[in-house]
Design a protein around this motif. Sequence first.
Motif, mmCIF file in Angstrom:
data_model
loop_
_atom_site.group_PDB
_atom_site.id
_atom_site.type_symbol
_atom_site.label_atom_id
_atom_site.label_comp_id
_atom_site.label_asym_id
_atom_site.label_seq_id
_atom_site.Cartn_x
_atom_site.Cartn_y
_atom_site.Cartn_z
ATOM 1 N N THR A 269 0.817 -1.222 0.000
ATOM 2 C CA THR A 269 0.000 0.000 0.000
ATOM 3 C C THR A 269 0.846 1.265 0.000
ATOM 4 O O THR A 269 0.351 2.344 0.324
ATOM 5 C CB THR A 269 -0.923 0.000 1.236
ATOM 6 O OG1 THR A 269 -0.105 -0.062 2.418
ATOM 7 C CG2 THR A 269 -1.866 -1.184 1.211
ATOM 8 N N ASP A 270 2.110 1.157 -0.360
ATOM 9 C CA ASP A 270 3.002 2.311 -0.340
ATOM 10 C C ASP A 270 2.532 3.378 -1.327
ATOM 11 O O ASP A 270 2.099 3.074 -2.448
ATOM 12 C CB ASP A 270 4.427 1.869 -0.684
ATOM 13 C CG ASP A 270 5.458 2.915 -0.299
ATOM 14 O OD1 ASP A 270 5.538 3.948 -0.988
ATOM 15 O OD2 ASP A 270 6.173 2.691 0.688
ATOM 16 N N GLN A 271 2.634 4.631 -0.915
ATOM 17 C CA GLN A 271 2.153 5.740 -1.753
ATOM 18 C C GLN A 271 3.045 6.008 -2.961
ATOM 19 O O GLN A 271 2.662 6.777 -3.851
ATOM 20 C CB GLN A 271 2.042 7.011 -0.906
ATOM 21 C CG GLN A 271 0.986 6.925 0.186
ATOM 22 C CD GLN A 271 0.852 8.224 0.955
ATOM 23 O OE1 GLN A 271 1.614 9.171 0.734
ATOM 24 N NE2 GLN A 271 -0.109 8.278 1.859
ATOM 25 N N ARG A 272 4.211 5.392 -3.000
ATOM 26 C CA ARG A 272 5.095 5.620 -4.151
ATOM 27 C C ARG A 272 4.583 4.947 -5.418
ATOM 28 O O ARG A 272 4.986 5.314 -6.526
ATOM 29 C CB ARG A 272 6.505 5.089 -3.833
ATOM 30 C CG ARG A 272 7.289 5.929 -2.846
ATOM 31 C CD ARG A 272 8.574 5.249 -2.437
ATOM 32 N NE ARG A 272 8.336 4.067 -1.621
ATOM 33 C CZ ARG A 272 9.290 3.299 -1.100
ATOM 34 N NH1 ARG A 272 10.559 3.602 -1.339
ATOM 35 N NH2 ARG A 272 9.002 2.244 -0.365
ATOM 36 N N TRP A 273 3.685 3.947 -5.285
ATOM 37 C CA TRP A 273 3.265 3.182 -6.462
ATOM 38 C C TRP A 273 2.137 3.899 -7.191
ATOM 39 O O TRP A 273 1.024 3.414 -7.291
ATOM 40 C CB TRP A 273 2.848 1.768 -6.080
ATOM 41 C CG TRP A 273 3.746 1.048 -5.107
ATOM 42 C CD1 TRP A 273 3.364 0.210 -4.122
ATOM 43 C CD2 TRP A 273 5.173 1.077 -5.061
ATOM 44 N NE1 TRP A 273 4.450 -0.287 -3.442
ATOM 45 C CE2 TRP A 273 5.581 0.231 -4.008
ATOM 46 C CE3 TRP A 273 6.151 1.738 -5.797
ATOM 47 C CZ2 TRP A 273 6.916 0.031 -3.666
ATOM 48 C CZ3 TRP A 273 7.475 1.545 -5.452
ATOM 49 C CH2 TRP A 273 7.856 0.697 -4.419
ATOM 50 N N MET A 274 2.441 5.081 -7.717
ATOM 51 C CA MET A 274 1.430 5.888 -8.403
ATOM 52 C C MET A 274 1.094 5.330 -9.780
ATOM 53 O O MET A 274 0.096 5.712 -10.388
ATOM 54 C CB MET A 274 1.910 7.336 -8.520
ATOM 55 C CG MET A 274 2.226 7.980 -7.170
ATOM 56 S SD MET A 274 2.712 9.704 -7.286
ATOM 57 C CE MET A 274 1.150 10.474 -7.669
ATOM 58 N N HIS A 275 1.927 4.428 -10.280
ATOM 59 C CA HIS A 275 1.663 3.802 -11.583
ATOM 60 C C HIS A 275 1.248 2.344 -11.438
ATOM 61 O O HIS A 275 1.139 1.625 -12.430
ATOM 62 C CB HIS A 275 2.911 3.908 -12.462
ATOM 63 C CG HIS A 275 3.337 5.328 -12.717
ATOM 64 N ND1 HIS A 275 2.777 6.110 -13.689
ATOM 65 C CD2 HIS A 275 4.259 6.118 -12.081
ATOM 66 C CE1 HIS A 275 3.340 7.320 -13.673
ATOM 67 N NE2 HIS A 275 4.235 7.337 -12.703
ATOM 68 N N GLY A 276 1.023 1.906 -10.210
ATOM 69 C CA GLY A 276 0.585 0.538 -9.966
ATOM 70 C C GLY A 276 1.577 -0.215 -9.092
ATOM 71 O O GLY A 276 2.778 0.064 -9.121
ATOM 72 N N LEU A 277 1.073 -1.172 -8.312
ATOM 73 C CA LEU A 277 1.927 -1.994 -7.476
ATOM 74 C C LEU A 277 2.827 -2.866 -8.351
ATOM 75 O O LEU A 277 2.334 -3.661 -9.151
ATOM 76 C CB LEU A 277 1.069 -2.880 -6.569
ATOM 77 C CG LEU A 277 1.819 -3.927 -5.744
ATOM 78 C CD1 LEU A 277 2.754 -3.251 -4.746
ATOM 79 C CD2 LEU A 277 0.834 -4.859 -5.041
ATOM 80 N N PRO A 278 4.143 -2.753 -8.197
ATOM 81 C CA PRO A 278 5.029 -3.597 -9.014
ATOM 82 C C PRO A 278 4.840 -5.067 -8.662
ATOM 83 O O PRO A 278 4.782 -5.417 -7.474
ATOM 84 C CB PRO A 278 6.433 -3.130 -8.619
ATOM 85 C CG PRO A 278 6.243 -1.783 -8.007
ATOM 86 C CD PRO A 278 4.895 -1.824 -7.349
ATOM 87 N N PRO A 279 4.704 -5.954 -9.650
ATOM 88 C CA PRO A 279 4.623 -7.387 -9.357
ATOM 89 C C PRO A 279 5.875 -7.852 -8.614
ATOM 90 O O PRO A 279 6.933 -7.222 -8.685
ATOM 91 C CB PRO A 279 4.529 -8.029 -10.748
ATOM 92 C CG PRO A 279 4.035 -6.942 -11.643
ATOM 93 C CD PRO A 279 4.593 -5.671 -11.086
ATOM 94 N N ARG A 280 5.745 -8.955 -7.906
ATOM 95 C CA ARG A 280 6.877 -9.485 -7.148
ATOM 96 C C ARG A 280 8.090 -9.716 -8.054
ATOM 97 O O ARG A 280 9.235 -9.557 -7.647
ATOM 98 C CB ARG A 280 6.477 -10.805 -6.488
ATOM 99 C CG ARG A 280 7.560 -11.365 -5.551
ATOM 100 C CD ARG A 280 7.212 -12.783 -5.127
ATOM 101 N NE ARG A 280 5.913 -12.857 -4.528
ATOM 102 C CZ ARG A 280 5.656 -12.635 -3.241
ATOM 103 N NH1 ARG A 280 6.644 -12.319 -2.421
ATOM 104 N NH2 ARG A 280 4.438 -12.734 -2.772
ATOM 105 N N THR A 281 7.829 -10.094 -9.317
ATOM 106 C CA THR A 281 8.912 -10.403 -10.258
ATOM 107 C C THR A 281 9.456 -9.170 -10.987
ATOM 108 O O THR A 281 10.296 -9.309 -11.869
ATOM 109 C CB THR A 281 8.423 -11.418 -11.303
ATOM 110 O OG1 THR A 281 7.288 -10.877 -11.985
ATOM 111 C CG2 THR A 281 8.046 -12.735 -10.634
ATOM 112 N N GLU A 282 8.959 -7.977 -10.629
ATOM 113 C CA GLU A 282 9.383 -6.748 -11.303
ATOM 114 C C GLU A 282 9.947 -5.734 -10.303
ATOM 115 O O GLU A 282 9.459 -4.601 -10.201
ATOM 116 C CB GLU A 282 8.204 -6.123 -12.061
ATOM 117 C CG GLU A 282 7.672 -6.947 -13.200
ATOM 118 C CD GLU A 282 8.576 -6.927 -14.411
ATOM 119 O OE1 GLU A 282 9.401 -6.003 -14.534
ATOM 120 O OE2 GLU A 282 8.469 -7.835 -15.244
ATOM 121 N N PRO A 283 10.992 -6.097 -9.555
ATOM 122 C CA PRO A 283 11.546 -5.134 -8.584
ATOM 123 C C PRO A 283 12.112 -3.884 -9.248
ATOM 124 O O PRO A 283 12.136 -2.806 -8.649
ATOM 125 C CB PRO A 283 12.640 -5.934 -7.881
ATOM 126 C CG PRO A 283 13.028 -6.995 -8.859
ATOM 127 C CD PRO A 283 11.763 -7.363 -9.572
#
Length: 663
Positions: A269-283
């Motif tokens: 739920t971090d506010q930095r993900w303004m373009h979407g939550l990065p998938p686990r495989t996409e660090p």
Amino acid sequence: MTAQDAVPVSLAEIARIAGVGRAAVSNWRRRHDSFPARIGGTDVSPQFSLAEVEQWLRDNGKLGDIGGRELLWPRFEALGSRNESGLAIAEAARLMRTPRARTTPAELSAQARDLAVQAAKVGRDEGPRDTFDFLLQRWLETHVRQLSTTPQPLAALMARIALAVRLGPVENGLTLLDPACGTGHLAAAAMQEYDIPGGLEVLACERDPALAALAAGRLGFLAEEHGIRPQIATADTLRDDPFAGAKADIALCNPPFNERDWGYEELATDQRWMHGLPPRTEPELAWVQHLLAHLKPGGAAVVVLPPAVASRKAGRRIRSSLLRTGALRAVVSLPPGSAQPHSVSLQLWILRAAPDSPVASAAPDQNVLLVDATRFARPGTREPSPDWGSLGSFVLTSMATLDDLDQDPPTGAVRLPLLDLLDDEVDVTPGRYTAAMTEPSREELALKWGDFGSLLTDLADHAQRLSALDFSTETSQTATTVGDLVKAGALTLRAGQQPLESAETVRGADVPLLTIADLLHDGTPRGEVPTASAPAIAEEGDVVVAGVARAFKAWVHEGPPMALGPQLYVLRVDPERLEAHFLAGCLYAPTNGRQAGTHASSSSRVDIRRLQVLQLPLEKQMAYAETFRHLRAFEALLTASDISGKGLASDMSDRLAAGGLTT
């Protein structure tokens, strides 16, 4: 035996300490009964006591002008632990800058603390920064398989790109962010590249304590020289951001690749993900959004990413958002060897926050610049490496067209509308789109065919001249060797060496440096060094010889003076006894190189002194020299014709595959 006495050194390390070749050390060991006895290792790779070796070198006058730095490194290496040796070097840097410092890191052992104090003393005698840079470089070389660093040319290029892409004035200074700084390569490059009115503030973070401490040491020296304010934090940036809320004008980053444990669950739920939550495989897309969250309006970020990030299905939604909002402005495909892993064609993603807000919708006619720079690799070298000069010029020229719609990008770069990218794949790999832009026009093909025809005409003229030569069937004439000619005073011989300072760190260099790698590429020197640091310089009319089997060659140097690197030799003739082109022609004979080589491998050396030269009076040498000149011209035309012909075949294949053939 004390811990200091027990520090082991190899023959190679002894050679480095004494400033000689390893063969010289082996010779000392055979000739001198007083040479220290082996304390470990094997008969093939023996090890000796550093203290005993140092004393023997001093007693026998073998140390010369070698400073204490070479004697320091084996002691740091003997600490064993990567972290402890790194922290000890960082502590030495701190003591060099602040000699009266009283506190020392608790994690250092007593031996490491004493060594840091000793290194600081050497640094104050021989130059603090030079001593620290030497120890840091040796540490990085020793642990190269455990560390991922950003090469200085790439770091400098990234810094230049960021400054070129950023919007807004710089009168009040800039803030630079590097959230995965390692030992500070990117921040150091930015400090050296930027001359900013108002100064530069650096915010750097690294989760590895040893790397963070070394970064603090490196940036601390630069801060003193440039009046820069660095802050280096030790933390896991994604999980515990030490600069939360801070905004930067420029961000540079070479993040860790393919990490699955980057904080996916706790940061959902971090506010930095303004373009979407990065998938686990996409660090990597988490790092991209972290950088964007820290940019001021109009600020720019340049990040090194693996090529799969541009096309993986899991990251499609975030890539689409980055494009729609105008945050992703350009992608550059680099040649293999630009950074670790060296076998991969890494990419630079160039990001920019909208001038009015960190995230805003892109204009309907927004374009994205895709740059394929993979062709700037240097062929012929053992390890892949870029032609940094040409690569940097091409990329910066391409960046100049990012916002100037009246200027067309150079060949190999393309500016694409968003609609051409926002499909089911959202693939931003540059090579996918630039390949179609490089097909030659009919006029370009006609011009290339004309040039090719001229080459063939010149080639035929030289072939006719050379084929008319006649050779007698008499017994072959006598020959001498280069070594004998040197003894007789007919020529002088000097060997090239690695300059005292690397071409990448020297300022105000005044002579080009030629290396074997340059020779294998296209023969153009790509380094520069001060004349004083070059042990061998070829003047016009000198004969230059490459003394390694895979690049064996001899030619007469033309043009301004040129410094020579390792395995290159300069021969200066006595014009009353030898003609330079005659000498070069004799030396370049393939059988000559094979006879004087070791035959061990393509990397084997050629013994220059064993190369043979015909024994002829000077007037007869002139006739041979003229013929050798024609033969070299014939060889050059063959190479040019081969390159031109293969290029034409490739261009014609592209045109035919595109259709439109008229019959």
